[in-house]
Design a protein around this motif. Structure first.
Motif, short mmCIF file in Angstrom:
data_model
loop_
_atom_site.label_atom_id
_atom_site.label_comp_id
_atom_site.label_asym_id
_atom_site.label_seq_id
_atom_site.Cartn_x
_atom_site.Cartn_y
_atom_site.Cartn_z
N UNK A 17 0.89 -1.30 -0.25
CA UNK A 17 -0.08 0.12 0.02
C UNK A 17 0.71 1.32 -0.05
N UNK A 18 0.38 2.47 -0.55
CA UNK A 18 1.18 3.53 -0.62
C UNK A 18 1.00 3.91 0.93
N UNK A 19 1.46 5.04 1.41
CA UNK A 19 1.47 5.57 2.73
C UNK A 19 0.20 6.05 3.00
N UNK A 20 -0.43 6.64 2.13
CA UNK A 20 -1.62 7.17 2.51
C UNK A 20 -2.86 6.23 2.60
N UNK A 21 -2.63 5.13 1.85
CA UNK A 21 -3.49 4.04 2.01
C UNK A 21 -3.33 3.40 3.45
N UNK A 22 -1.92 3.28 3.80
CA UNK A 22 -1.82 2.67 5.03
C UNK A 22 -2.36 3.65 6.19
N UNK A 23 -2.21 4.97 6.20
CA UNK A 23 -2.93 5.96 6.92
C UNK A 23 -4.37 5.52 7.05
N UNK A 24 -5.03 5.56 6.04
CA UNK A 24 -6.38 5.26 5.94
C UNK A 24 -6.75 4.02 6.72
N UNK A 25 -6.15 2.95 6.41
CA UNK A 25 -6.34 1.69 7.03
C UNK A 25 -6.16 1.89 8.51
N UNK A 26 -5.11 2.61 9.07
CA UNK A 26 -4.86 2.77 10.46
C UNK A 26 -6.21 3.47 10.95
N UNK A 27 -6.36 4.70 10.38
CA UNK A 27 -7.37 5.59 10.99
C UNK A 27 -8.88 4.81 10.89
N UNK A 28 -8.93 3.89 9.99
CA UNK A 28 -10.30 3.38 9.81
C UNK A 28 -10.54 2.34 11.24
N UNK A 29 -9.44 2.05 12.03
CA UNK A 29 -9.60 1.48 13.22
C UNK A 29 -9.71 2.21 14.52
N UNK A 30 -9.76 3.42 14.29
CA UNK A 30 -9.73 4.54 15.39
C UNK A 30 -11.41 5.04 15.44
N UNK A 31 -11.96 5.32 16.87
CA UNK A 31 -13.20 5.66 16.87
C UNK A 31 -13.25 6.98 17.27
#
Length: 111
Positions: A17-31
């Motif tokens: 994944x690109x860094x932005x895709x990784x960022x989005x993936x990480x933030x989708x686990x935050x409430x």
């Protein structure tokens, strides 16, 4: 066994994944602290990059509350004291009394 394969495949796909895709993936686990809903990729309002971290402004699509996520990629661990509710209120009061709006005080966070 299928769970192990699925986790391995997920890990391989994250590596590509690109860094932005990784960022989005990480933030989708935050409430959201306001309503408890999970953030989505479209909730990212701004990204500020610094040498060893990203500062991300978020807006919850469920309750419209703004939030900030700081992703630190530094190599030296830092002992961090959690921010108290009183400190948040003090910051809010300080910004409310400022001569200029927060978007002018922090232009890099204004999107």
């Amino acid at each position: 066994m299928n769970d192990v394969r699925r986790e391995a495949q997920d890990l391989r796909s994250r590596r590509s994944m690109s860094w932005i895709d990784q960022l989005i993936h990480h933030l989708e686990q935050v409430t959201c602290s306001g309503c408890g809903e999970y953030y989505h990729g479209g909730d990212i309002a701004a990204v500020v990059t610094e040498p060893s971290r990203l500062i991300v402004r978020l807006r919850c699509r469920s309750c419209s509350q703004d939030g900030i996520a700081i992703l630190d990629f530094g190599t030296t661990p830092v002992d961090v004291v959690p921010i108290t509710a009183d400190e948040v209120l003090d910051c809010h009061d300080l910004l409310a009394r400022a001569a200029r709006p927060p978007s002018e005080l922090f232009p890099s966070l204004a999107a």
